[in-house]
Write a protein that holds these residues in place. Structure first.
Motif, mmCIF file in Angstrom:
data_model
loop_
_atom_site.group_PDB
_atom_site.id
_atom_site.type_symbol
_atom_site.label_atom_id
_atom_site.label_comp_id
_atom_site.label_asym_id
_atom_site.label_seq_id
_atom_site.Cartn_x
_atom_site.Cartn_y
_atom_site.Cartn_z
ATOM 1 N N UNK A 17 -6.080 37.694 32.268
ATOM 2 C CA UNK A 17 -5.626 36.416 31.712
ATOM 3 C C UNK A 17 -5.634 35.352 32.796
ATOM 4 N N UNK A 18 -6.238 34.213 32.469
ATOM 5 C CA UNK A 18 -6.383 33.119 33.432
ATOM 6 C C UNK A 18 -5.721 31.869 32.877
ATOM 7 N N UNK A 19 -4.802 31.293 33.654
ATOM 8 C CA UNK A 19 -4.217 30.003 33.296
ATOM 9 C C UNK A 19 -5.128 28.900 33.817
ATOM 10 N N UNK A 20 -5.622 28.053 32.925
ATOM 11 C CA UNK A 20 -6.503 26.951 33.307
ATOM 12 C C UNK A 20 -5.671 25.708 33.619
ATOM 13 N N UNK A 21 -6.217 24.840 34.477
ATOM 14 C CA UNK A 21 -5.501 23.642 34.908
ATOM 15 C C UNK A 21 -6.297 22.376 34.598
ATOM 16 N N UNK A 22 -6.344 21.962 33.321
ATOM 17 C CA UNK A 22 -7.101 20.763 32.972
ATOM 18 C C UNK A 22 -6.508 19.485 33.544
ATOM 19 N N UNK A 23 -5.227 19.512 33.911
ATOM 20 C CA UNK A 23 -4.622 18.321 34.504
ATOM 21 C C UNK A 23 -5.115 18.097 35.927
ATOM 22 N N UNK A 24 -5.512 19.163 36.613
ATOM 23 C CA UNK A 24 -5.978 19.050 38.000
ATOM 24 C C UNK A 24 -7.497 19.047 38.116
ATOM 25 N N UNK A 65 -16.501 31.955 40.890
ATOM 26 C CA UNK A 65 -16.060 32.870 41.945
ATOM 27 C C UNK A 65 -14.587 33.181 41.716
ATOM 28 N N UNK A 66 -14.241 34.465 41.713
ATOM 29 C CA UNK A 66 -12.839 34.873 41.627
ATOM 30 C C UNK A 66 -12.407 35.377 42.997
ATOM 31 N N UNK A 67 -11.370 34.770 43.538
ATOM 32 C CA UNK A 67 -10.873 35.135 44.869
ATOM 33 C C UNK A 67 -9.935 36.340 44.756
ATOM 34 N N UNK A 68 -10.323 37.439 45.366
ATOM 35 C CA UNK A 68 -9.449 38.608 45.432
ATOM 36 C C UNK A 68 -8.711 38.664 46.763
ATOM 37 N N UNK A 69 -8.950 37.663 47.589
ATOM 38 C CA UNK A 69 -8.259 37.488 48.866
ATOM 39 C C UNK A 69 -8.015 35.994 49.057
ATOM 40 N N UNK A 120 -14.959 23.382 47.020
ATOM 41 C CA UNK A 120 -15.166 24.044 45.735
ATOM 42 C C UNK A 120 -14.093 23.581 44.760
ATOM 43 N N UNK A 121 -14.446 23.580 43.470
ATOM 44 C CA UNK A 121 -13.522 23.124 42.434
ATOM 45 C C UNK A 121 -12.817 24.318 41.791
ATOM 46 N N UNK A 122 -11.650 24.656 42.308
ATOM 47 C CA UNK A 122 -10.814 25.661 41.646
ATOM 48 C C UNK A 122 -10.260 25.056 40.368
ATOM 49 N N UNK A 123 -10.135 25.878 39.324
ATOM 50 C CA UNK A 123 -9.696 25.323 38.044
ATOM 51 C C UNK A 123 -8.741 26.235 37.276
ATOM 52 N N UNK A 124 -8.328 27.341 37.870
ATOM 53 C CA UNK A 124 -7.409 28.232 37.183
ATOM 54 C C UNK A 124 -6.930 29.342 38.088
ATOM 55 N N UNK A 125 -5.969 30.107 37.591
ATOM 56 C CA UNK A 125 -5.433 31.232 38.368
ATOM 57 C C UNK A 125 -5.079 32.375 37.430
ATOM 58 N N UNK A 126 -5.355 33.587 37.883
ATOM 59 C CA UNK A 126 -5.077 34.789 37.093
ATOM 60 C C UNK A 126 -3.573 35.033 37.049
ATOM 61 N N UNK A 127 -3.070 35.202 35.836
ATOM 62 C CA UNK A 127 -1.640 35.465 35.653
ATOM 63 C C UNK A 127 -1.357 36.926 35.317
ATOM 64 N N UNK A 128 -2.369 37.648 34.846
ATOM 65 C CA UNK A 128 -2.213 39.081 34.600
ATOM 66 C C UNK A 128 -3.591 39.744 34.599
ATOM 67 N N UNK A 129 -3.623 41.012 34.998
ATOM 68 C CA UNK A 129 -4.877 41.760 34.999
ATOM 69 C C UNK A 129 -5.626 41.754 36.316
ATOM 70 N N UNK A 130 -5.009 41.207 37.356
ATOM 71 C CA UNK A 130 -5.695 41.168 38.656
ATOM 72 C C UNK A 130 -5.980 42.576 39.173
ATOM 73 N N UNK A 131 -5.123 43.526 38.806
ATOM 74 C CA UNK A 131 -5.329 44.910 39.248
ATOM 75 C C UNK A 131 -6.603 45.510 38.646
ATOM 76 N N UNK A 132 -7.019 45.001 37.475
ATOM 77 C CA UNK A 132 -8.274 45.461 36.873
ATOM 78 C C UNK A 132 -9.455 45.078 37.756
ATOM 79 N N UNK A 133 -9.432 43.844 38.247
ATOM 80 C CA UNK A 133 -10.516 43.371 39.116
ATOM 81 C C UNK A 133 -10.485 44.048 40.484
ATOM 82 N N UNK A 134 -9.298 44.385 40.958
ATOM 83 C CA UNK A 134 -9.194 45.080 42.248
ATOM 84 C C UNK A 134 -9.932 46.419 42.225
#
Length: 315
Positions: A100-107, A242-246, A256-270
């Motif tokens: 799950x990724x929270x998007x930031x349209x305000x930023x 690009x998804x930053x795991x570090x 680079x234009x970051x536009x969201x952050x993972x709120x759950x499921x990061x362990x799946x990508x790890x």
């Protein structure tokens, strides 16, 4: 009947309604729908929902509008839905789950708009992470290239000519030949197109007709952040991300234009990080627009087995 005679009682009702609305004992919490604001013309009843509270000014306008008629009341609401993305992951090794990724349209409004457009067009459905990159103790995943679909994918190039990928970069068995595996159902020709795919009219070089205004430096590239991948030119981002795991702030912040952050499921990508990789056609370069040295990671980052993105859902 004289209309003017009728209007006076209505005005009195409006004033009475306003006074009652502002009385401390009767200030109700009226809520608006979480959908796009609509004009309420002489509506007999105001809808209640679970959105932001109305201000006293809005309550005054609403009361006057109900009493007098013909007054248009446009209700302010919080941002409409579409700020959450769910990425459904399924790999050849059996790693499976939702991210799950929270998007930031305000930023980063334009970057979010591009990502949401690509998701809703199905550009990400059936794709795969085509780079699983490591350097020292840092890791990133690169995805969003529609040429990584296992089915045929076509788009219009800058000359309006249809260009297609045949798919089957991994083939039905889900991997290609490496040091430890042998496969005969994959397409090396398709894998040669990886890193070059995007929406119609887009190219990674300066000839692209589809550009994205850069929205750099607003969100730090911490672990869990997703950012649009760009190439040489600042406006060269297409659909790849690009998804930053570090923590990648040193390599990517301000460029680079970051536009969201993972709120759950990061362990799946790890779990994807440890997959076997093969040589990509080129190293992974984190492009910069200043005079500082660009971080360049080795080209051994192409996953031997499919690290699939089944679907991206916007909600």
């Amino acid at each position: 009947t004289n209309p003017a005679m009728l209007r006076s009682p209505l005005l009195l009702l409006a004033v009475a309604g306003v006074c009652n609305a502002f009385a401390p004992s009767s200030l109700a919490s009226v809520r608006l729908p979480t959908q796009r604001a609509t004009s309420l013309r002489t509506a007999p009843v105001m809808q209640a929902s679970e959105s932001a509270d109305m201000t006293r000014r809005n309550l005054l306008a609403a009361t006057a509008g109900l009493a007098l008629g013909g007054v248009t009341f446009s209700a302010p609401v919080i941002a409409e839905g579409g700020n959450t993305a769910t990425m459904k992951i399924k790999t050849a090794e059996g790693v499976e789950g939702d991210v799950t990724i929270q998007l930031y349209p305000d930023l980063a409004p334009k970057t979010v708009e591009r990502f949401v457009f690509c998701a809703k067009e199905g550009l990400y459905d059936g794709t795969a992470f085509h780079r699983v990159a490591h350097f020292l103790k840092k890791s990133v995943l690169v995805g969003g290239d529609p040429f990584t679909k296992e089915e045929k994918y076509c788009y219009k190039d800058i000359k309006d000519k249809e260009t297609c990928s045949d798919g089957l970069g991994y083939g039905p068995d889900g991997f290609f030949t490496s040091r430890v595996k042998q496969s005969r159902d994959d397409s090396k020709k398709t894998r040669a197109t990886w890193d070059k795919g995007g929406p119609s009219k887009w190219r990674k070089d300066g000839l692209s007709q589809l550009k994205l205004e850069p929205e750099f430096g607003k969100i730090p590239h911490e672990r869990g952040v997703i950012s649009m991948r760009r190439f040489n030119a600042p406006e060269s981002a297409g659909s790849q991300f690009i998804i930053c795991l570090s923590d990648m702030t040193a390599e990517m912040d301000g460029n680079y234009a970051a536009f969201g952050k993972i709120t759950s499921g990061l362990e799946v990508l790890d779990k994807i990080v440890g997959t076997e990789t093969w040589k990509s056609p080129s190293p992974l370069i984190f492009t910069r627009d200043d005079k500082k040295p660009e971080a360049t990671w080795g080209a051994w980052d192409q996953p031997v087995s499919r690290q699939g993105i089944e679907k991206v859902i916007i909600s």
